[in-house]
Structure formats: C-alpha cells, structure tokens
Design an enzyme around this catalytic site. Structure first.
Site, PDB file in Angstrom:
ATOM      1  N   GLY A 107       0.854  -1.186   0.000  1.00 16.87           N
ATOM      2  CA  GLY A 107       0.000   0.000   0.000  1.00 16.87           C
ATOM      3  C   GLY A 107       0.891   1.237   0.000  1.00 16.87           C
ATOM      4  O   GLY A 107       2.091   1.155  -0.298  1.00 16.87           O
TER       5      GLY A 107
ATOM      6  N   LYS B  53      -0.389   1.980  12.736  1.00 14.59           N
ATOM      7  CA  LYS B  53      -0.760   2.848  13.849  1.00 14.59           C
ATOM      8  C   LYS B  53      -2.173   2.507  14.281  1.00 14.59           C
ATOM      9  O   LYS B  53      -3.108   2.676  13.497  1.00 14.59           O
ATOM     10  CB  LYS B  53      -0.698   4.312  13.410  1.00 14.59           C
ATOM     11  CG  LYS B  53       0.691   4.751  12.976  1.00 14.59           C
ATOM     12  CD  LYS B  53       0.720   6.165  12.459  1.00 14.59           C
ATOM     13  CE  LYS B  53       2.135   6.525  12.009  1.00 14.59           C
ATOM     14  NZ  LYS B  53       2.223   7.842  11.375  1.00 14.59           N
TER      15      LYS B  53
ATOM     16  N   LYS C  78      -3.190   9.763  18.048  1.00 19.20           N
ATOM     17  CA  LYS C  78      -3.214  11.012  17.252  1.00 19.20           C
ATOM     18  C   LYS C  78      -4.186  10.879  16.077  1.00 19.20           C
ATOM     19  O   LYS C  78      -4.719  11.879  15.590  1.00 19.20           O
ATOM     20  CB  LYS C  78      -1.806  11.404  16.805  1.00 19.20           C
ATOM     21  CG  LYS C  78      -1.123  10.470  15.796  1.00 19.20           C
ATOM     22  CD  LYS C  78      -1.470  10.748  14.360  1.00 19.20           C
ATOM     23  CE  LYS C  78      -1.019   9.637  13.443  1.00 19.20           C
ATOM     24  NZ  LYS C  78      -1.429   9.853  12.041  1.00 19.20           N
TER      25      LYS C  78
ATOM     26  N   ARG D 189      -5.621  11.104   5.724  1.00 19.02           N
ATOM     27  CA  ARG D 189      -6.922  10.449   5.483  1.00 19.02           C
ATOM     28  C   ARG D 189      -7.807  10.544   6.717  1.00 19.02           C
ATOM     29  O   ARG D 189      -9.017  10.691   6.611  1.00 19.02           O
ATOM     30  CB  ARG D 189      -6.708   8.969   5.093  1.00 19.02           C
ATOM     31  CG  ARG D 189      -5.991   8.807   3.781  1.00 19.02           C
ATOM     32  CD  ARG D 189      -5.394   7.444   3.641  1.00 19.02           C
ATOM     33  NE  ARG D 189      -4.367   7.188   4.653  1.00 19.02           N
ATOM     34  CZ  ARG D 189      -3.560   6.156   4.654  1.00 19.02           C
ATOM     35  NH1 ARG D 189      -3.663   5.251   3.695  1.00 19.02           N
ATOM     36  NH2 ARG D 189      -2.655   5.987   5.592  1.00 19.02           N
ATOM     37  N   ASN D 190      -7.198  10.464   7.914  1.00 22.77           N
ATOM     38  CA  ASN D 190      -8.002  10.596   9.139  1.00 22.77           C
ATOM     39  C   ASN D 190      -8.636  11.981   9.213  1.00 22.77           C
ATOM     40  O   ASN D 190      -9.816  12.114   9.530  1.00 22.77           O
ATOM     41  CB  ASN D 190      -7.127  10.319  10.365  1.00 22.77           C
ATOM     42  CG  ASN D 190      -6.816   8.844  10.515  1.00 22.77           C
ATOM     43  OD1 ASN D 190      -7.641   8.075  10.986  1.00 22.77           O
ATOM     44  ND2 ASN D 190      -5.640   8.427  10.063  1.00 22.77           N
TER      45      ASN D 190
ATOM     46  N   ALA E 162       3.339   9.053   3.343  1.00 17.88           N
ATOM     47  CA  ALA E 162       3.961   8.142   2.379  1.00 17.88           C
ATOM     48  C   ALA E 162       4.438   8.910   1.144  1.00 17.88           C
ATOM     49  O   ALA E 162       5.548   8.677   0.656  1.00 17.88           O
ATOM     50  CB  ALA E 162       2.957   7.066   1.991  1.00 17.88           C
TER      51      ALA E 162
ATOM     52  N   PHE F  80       2.180   3.184   2.412  1.00 14.82           N
ATOM     53  CA  PHE F  80       3.336   3.286   3.312  1.00 14.82           C
ATOM     54  C   PHE F  80       4.395   2.233   2.991  1.00 14.82           C
ATOM     55  O   PHE F  80       5.595   2.535   2.966  1.00 14.82           O
ATOM     56  CB  PHE F  80       2.879   3.176   4.777  1.00 14.82           C
ATOM     57  CG  PHE F  80       3.902   3.684   5.759  1.00 14.82           C
ATOM     58  CD1 PHE F  80       4.638   4.825   5.506  1.00 14.82           C
ATOM     59  CD2 PHE F  80       4.123   3.018   6.960  1.00 14.82           C
ATOM     60  CE1 PHE F  80       5.588   5.302   6.422  1.00 14.82           C
ATOM     61  CE2 PHE F  80       5.053   3.481   7.883  1.00 14.82           C
ATOM     62  CZ  PHE F  80       5.795   4.620   7.612  1.00 14.82           C
ATOM     63  N   GLY F  81       3.957   1.003   2.742  1.00 15.99           N
ATOM     64  CA  GLY F  81       4.915  -0.061   2.403  1.00 15.99           C
ATOM     65  C   GLY F  81       5.703   0.301   1.152  1.00 15.99           C
ATOM     66  O   GLY F  81       6.935   0.165   1.109  1.00 15.99           O
TER      67      GLY F  81
HETATM   68  N1  LIG Z   1       0.041   6.324   4.183  1.00 16.05           N
HETATM   69  C1  LIG Z   1       0.790   6.991   5.047  1.00 16.05           C
HETATM   70  O1  LIG Z   1       1.152   8.170   4.796  1.00 16.05           O
HETATM   71  C2  LIG Z   1       1.252   6.336   6.306  1.00 16.05           C
HETATM   72  C3  LIG Z   1       0.676   5.181   6.779  1.00 16.05           C
HETATM   73  N2  LIG Z   1       1.086   4.646   7.968  1.00 16.05           N
HETATM   74  C4  LIG Z   1       0.458   3.459   8.493  1.00 16.05           C
HETATM   75  O2  LIG Z   1       0.715   2.353   7.648  1.00 16.05           O
HETATM   76  C5  LIG Z   1      -0.324   1.392   7.782  1.00 16.05           C
HETATM   77  C6  LIG Z   1      -0.743   0.984   6.386  1.00 16.05           C
HETATM   78  O3  LIG Z   1      -1.289   2.139   5.794  1.00 16.05           O
HETATM   79  P1  LIG Z   1      -1.181   2.485   4.254  1.00 16.05           P
HETATM   80  O4  LIG Z   1      -0.074   1.782   3.584  1.00 16.05           O
HETATM   81  O5  LIG Z   1      -1.232   3.942   4.145  1.00 16.05           O
HETATM   82  O6  LIG Z   1      -2.565   1.869   3.773  1.00 16.05           O
HETATM   83  P2  LIG Z   1      -3.050   1.589   2.296  1.00 16.05           P
HETATM   84  O7  LIG Z   1      -4.527   1.592   2.341  1.00 16.05           O
HETATM   85  O8  LIG Z   1      -2.367   2.494   1.346  1.00 16.05           O
HETATM   86  O9  LIG Z   1      -2.523   0.132   1.995  1.00 16.05           O
HETATM   87  C7  LIG Z   1      -2.822  -0.969   2.801  1.00 16.05           C
HETATM   88  C8  LIG Z   1      -2.217  -2.191   2.160  1.00 16.05           C
HETATM   89  O10 LIG Z   1      -2.438  -3.301   3.013  1.00 16.05           O
HETATM   90  C9  LIG Z   1      -2.991  -4.352   2.231  1.00 16.05           C
HETATM   91  N3  LIG Z   1      -3.833  -5.201   3.059  1.00 16.05           N
HETATM   92  C10 LIG Z   1      -4.985  -4.869   3.684  1.00 16.05           C
HETATM   93  N4  LIG Z   1      -5.458  -5.929   4.360  1.00 16.05           N
HETATM   94  C11 LIG Z   1      -4.602  -6.945   4.133  1.00 16.05           C
HETATM   95  C12 LIG Z   1      -4.554  -8.288   4.539  1.00 16.05           C
HETATM   96  N5  LIG Z   1      -5.498  -8.817   5.336  1.00 16.05           N
HETATM   97  N6  LIG Z   1      -3.543  -9.065   4.107  1.00 16.05           N
HETATM   98  C13 LIG Z   1      -2.606  -8.555   3.314  1.00 16.05           C
HETATM   99  N7  LIG Z   1      -2.578  -7.286   2.877  1.00 16.05           N
HETATM  100  C14 LIG Z   1      -3.571  -6.487   3.302  1.00 16.05           C
HETATM  101  C15 LIG Z   1      -3.773  -3.659   1.157  1.00 16.05           C
HETATM  102  O11 LIG Z   1      -3.967  -4.541   0.082  1.00 16.05           O
HETATM  103  P3  LIG Z   1      -5.219  -4.346  -0.895  1.00 16.05           P
HETATM  104  O12 LIG Z   1      -4.911  -3.122  -1.704  1.00 16.05           O
HETATM  105  O13 LIG Z   1      -5.211  -5.626  -1.650  1.00 16.05           O
HETATM  106  O14 LIG Z   1      -6.426  -4.158  -0.019  1.00 16.05           O
HETATM  107  C16 LIG Z   1      -2.830  -2.500   0.807  1.00 16.05           C
HETATM  108  O15 LIG Z   1      -1.817  -2.909  -0.064  1.00 16.05           O
HETATM  109  C17 LIG Z   1      -1.432   2.082   8.584  1.00 16.05           C
HETATM  110  O16 LIG Z   1      -1.448   1.622   9.895  1.00 16.05           O
HETATM  111  C18 LIG Z   1      -1.052   3.552   8.552  1.00 16.05           C
HETATM  112  O17 LIG Z   1      -1.479   4.256   9.708  1.00 16.05           O
HETATM  113  C19 LIG Z   1       2.083   5.204   8.682  1.00 16.05           C
HETATM  114  C20 LIG Z   1       2.699   6.342   8.255  1.00 16.05           C
HETATM  115  C21 LIG Z   1       2.337   6.993   7.029  1.00 16.05           C
HETATM  116  O1  LIG Z   2       0.123   8.653   9.875  1.00 16.59           O
HETATM  117  C1  LIG Z   2       0.253   9.355   8.912  1.00 16.59           C
HETATM  118  C2  LIG Z   2       1.303  10.394   8.810  1.00 16.59           C
HETATM  119  O2  LIG Z   2       2.200  10.333   9.870  1.00 16.59           O
HETATM  120  C3  LIG Z   2      -0.678   9.227   7.782  1.00 16.59           C
HETATM  121  O3  LIG Z   2      -1.873   9.783   8.164  1.00 16.59           O
HETATM  122  P1  LIG Z   2      -3.256   9.256   7.614  1.00 16.59           P
HETATM  123  O4  LIG Z   2      -3.310   7.778   7.876  1.00 16.59           O
HETATM  124  O5  LIG Z   2      -4.272  10.046   8.345  1.00 16.59           O
HETATM  125  O6  LIG Z   2      -3.270   9.554   6.129  1.00 16.59           O
END
Ligand SMILES: NC(=O)C1=CN([C@@H]2O[C@H](COP(=O)(O)OP(=O)(O)OC[C@H]3O[C@@H](n4cnc5c(N)ncnc54)[C@H](OP(=O)(O)O)[C@@H]3O)[C@@H](O)[C@H]2O)C=CC1
Ligand SMILES: O=C(CO)COP(=O)(O)O
Length: 311
Positions: free
Chosen positions: A9, A94, A176, A240-241, A125, A11-12
């Site tokens: 997704g 988180k 947060k 997004r939150n 991300a 962040f990854g």
């Molecule tokens: N985005 C950001 O800026 C940041 C995010 N984070 C944290 O990172 C975490 C992930 O967020 P983020 O990457 O943004 O989310 P996204 O919605 O962008 O991506 C989530 C990913 O997880 C996959 N996924 C969901 N459920 C499963 C499952 N059961 N098994 C395997 N894969 C799964 C999704 O796959 P599919 O698309 O197939 O559903 C997707 O690739 C959150 O906790 C977020 O708070 C932390 C800092 C920054």
């Molecule tokens: O945690 C985040 C930035 O630090 C990303 O925030 P959102 O999940 O609200 O988009």
C-alpha cells in the site's frame, strides 16, 4: 540485514522506495505483480526493489517491516506465522486492535523471535517516496536490536530516532489519528482554527492521560510519535483521518476503501477507557460520531458543556 516489506500500500511502497535507494529490498503485496502502486500513484519503484506476491520470497530477509492496516495485522500474523518467526519484526502500523485491545508490537510479540519494534511518527507516504526529509521514531524494548534497526533503516533523508518506550510510541501513533478525525470534524463543521487548536491541545492532554496510564513515558508522547504526528495529521488535508473527519463534519460521504486507522481505534480506545475509567471525552465522542450515535453538533455541544475545570 536483508529487508522485506509486507504490504504494497502507500506506506509499504514508500518505505520500499526510500530503502531501495540504499540497497536491495523485497516488497510483498497480496496480488501485487506490477511495479505500479495503486495506492501511491505517480511513484516508480527503483530497480533495487523486488516485487512479489509470493510470501515464501521473504524467506532470506532478516528484518521484516509490516506495513498493513492495524485491523488486518493479527489475522495476517497468525496466517503467516511460519514466515515471520525468528525474524526481526518492525510494525509500521498505527492503531489499537479492536478485537483484543492490543497494539501492533504486542500482537507481533505472540510469535517467537526477537523483541518486535514499531516504526512510527510524522511521515506522509507521498513525502517519503519523493525523498523529502522525514524523521520517525523506532521503538524496540531490546536496546541492541533497536540500535541495529535504527542503523539499517535510516537513510540520508529518513532520520530515525530510537527509544525503548514501545507502548509510548505505539499509543502516540494510535491516539493522534483519533484527534486527526476530531480536528477534521471541527474544520468540516466550520468551527474554525481556534477551535481546532483547542481540540488539539485537549486531545494531547487526553493522549498523555491514556498513554501514561498504560506505562508510557511523557517525553515519548512529546516526541515525534505523539506530538509530532498529532501536529501533522490534525493540520494537513493529506491525512486520510483528517479528511474522513472533515467529511463527517461537513455531512459528506467518504470513500470507504480508504484506510482510516483512527475509526476502529477510537472504538477500541473508548472501550478500554470505559473499562479502566480513564477520562477520554474526545475519543469517546469520535467513537460515538462514527457509530452515528451523535451528530457533529451534538458532539461539540457535549464537549463544550463539560464542567469547567483547571487546565
Ligand atoms: N500512508 C501513510 O502516509 C502512512 C501510513 N502509515 C500506516 O501504515 C499502515 C498501512 O497504511 P497504508 O499503507 O497507508 O494503507 P493503504 O490503504 O495504502 O494500503 C494498505 C495495504 O495493506 C494491504 N492489506 C490490507 N489488508 C490486508 C490483509 N489482510 N492481508 C494482506 N494485505 C492487506 C492492502 O492490500 P489491498 O490493496 O489488496 O487491499 C494495501 O496494499 C497504517 O497503519 C497507517 O497508519 C504510517 C505512516 C504513514
Ligand atoms: O500517519 C500518517 C502520517 O504520519 C498518515 O496519516 P493518515 O493515515 O491520516 O493519512
């Protein structure tokens, strides 16, 4: 240390881009075969990133970063336990698990292996993927492992600070997001920037109260993972939150496929707060709003009519 990232997704993929600039990285995502990342448009993965949908491909990795939504983590860890045991695990999510009330590190600690770590802090991300400077907290109870991970995961623009206060770092990142939703509600409902500043300040007091009751250190909450991320996500519509809260406040719909960690976490925190008698008025109001039990104006009225008290 060989690195694998689970979850393709936003962040990854952003972490894969950042770490891939320094050396080889494996990025696993379910059904992910392309080098294009749907949730991080416009970003190209460097050639150093191997993309796979085969979980067995992470076998050579020593360190595994789990960038999955919080509510998916427990089931995922259980289903893929054989691929995760005895690895250095780093939770990159988180939140608080709604079923168990646990944070990501406690969930990963059920697997046998070194003490898991959490990587958290103010970092969109999109910013990380663009190579913009970012500072994060790496928390691990095992100091030597924490130092190793800090070295391996830091880059010239991704600066990791280290702590052993895992619960403080986890709860800062989880709580947060609830405050970011509440800030979005305030702005979406047209209540203004002064009200948002008040909400953030009282929200921070609430974060401290909950985290300290769970053994966190106040200085961790004052750091990147707490105060830092609170400021970022309560004030930016890249969050997004925040955007979800804004839609709630403005009476608009919101894309249900977006990951909004604060929604389930607000419910989990409200349940724990009720059980442990911790005063968490904003978190409880966010949980009630999400469940449709109150309207934004009722929520605001309820918060404003609380007894006057000392700061
Ligand atoms: N985005 C950001 O800026 C940041 C995010 N984070 C944290 O990172 C975490 C992930 O967020 P983020 O990457 O943004 O989310 P996204 O919605 O962008 O991506 C989530 C990913 O997880 C996959 N996924 C969901 N459920 C499963 C499952 N059961 N098994 C395997 N894969 C799964 C999704 O796959 P599919 O698309 O197939 O559903 C997707 O690739 C959150 O906790 C977020 O708070 C932390 C800092 C920054
Ligand atoms: O945690 C985040 C930035 O630090 C990303 O925030 P959102 O999940 O609200 O988009």
């Amino acid at each position: 240390m060989k690195i694998a990232i689970l979850g393709a997704g936003a962040f990854g993929a952003a972490l894969a881009v950042a770490l891939g600039r320094e050396g080889p990285v494996t990025l696993w995502g379910r059904g992910q075969t392309s080098r294009e990342i749907a949730r991080l448009p416009g970003i190209t993965l460097p050639e150093t990133v191997s993309v796979t949908a085969e979980i067995a491909d992470i076998a050579p990795a020593d360190a595994i970063l789990l960038a999955l939504p919080m509510q998916a983590l427990a089931m995922f860890a259980q289903a893929h336990a054989a691929n995760l045991v005895d690895k250095a695990l780093v939770a990159c999510c988180k939140g608080v698990d709604l079923r168990s009330g646990l944070g990501p590190v406690e969930i990963l600690a059920r697997l046998s292996g070194p003490a898991p770590a959490v990587l958290t802090g103010p970092s969109f991300a999109a910013d990380i993927a663009r190579g913009l400077p970012t500072a994060l907290t790496l928390a691990c109870a095992d100091e030597a492992m924490g130092e190793r991970l800090q070295r391996v995961l830091s880059t010239p623009v991704l600066r990791l600070y280290r702590t052993t206060d895992v619960i403080g770092a986890e709860l800062g990142g989880a709580l947060k997001n609830i405050m970011a939703i509440a800030s979005g509600v305030v702005i979406g409902a047209g209540l203004g920037d002064s009200a948002r500043a008040a909400l953030m300040t009282r929200g921070y007091a609430e974060m401290q109260r909950f985290a300290l009751a769970h053994g966190a250190k106040a200085e961790t909450l004052a750091g990147l993972s707490g105060f830092g991320d609170l400021v970022l996500t309560c004030t930016s519509d890249l969050s997004r939150n925040f955007r979800f809260g804004h839609a709630l406040g403005a009476g608009q719909s919101f894309d249900p496929t977006q990951t909004v960690e604060g929604a389930a976490t607000a419910k989990a925190v409200a349940q724990i707060a009720a059980r442990e008698q911790i005063e968490m008025p904003i978190s409880c109001m966010v949980a009630a709003l999400i469940d449709g039990k109150v309207t934004p104006s009722e929520a605001m009225q309820s918060l404003l009519s609380r007894p006057l008290k000392q700061e």
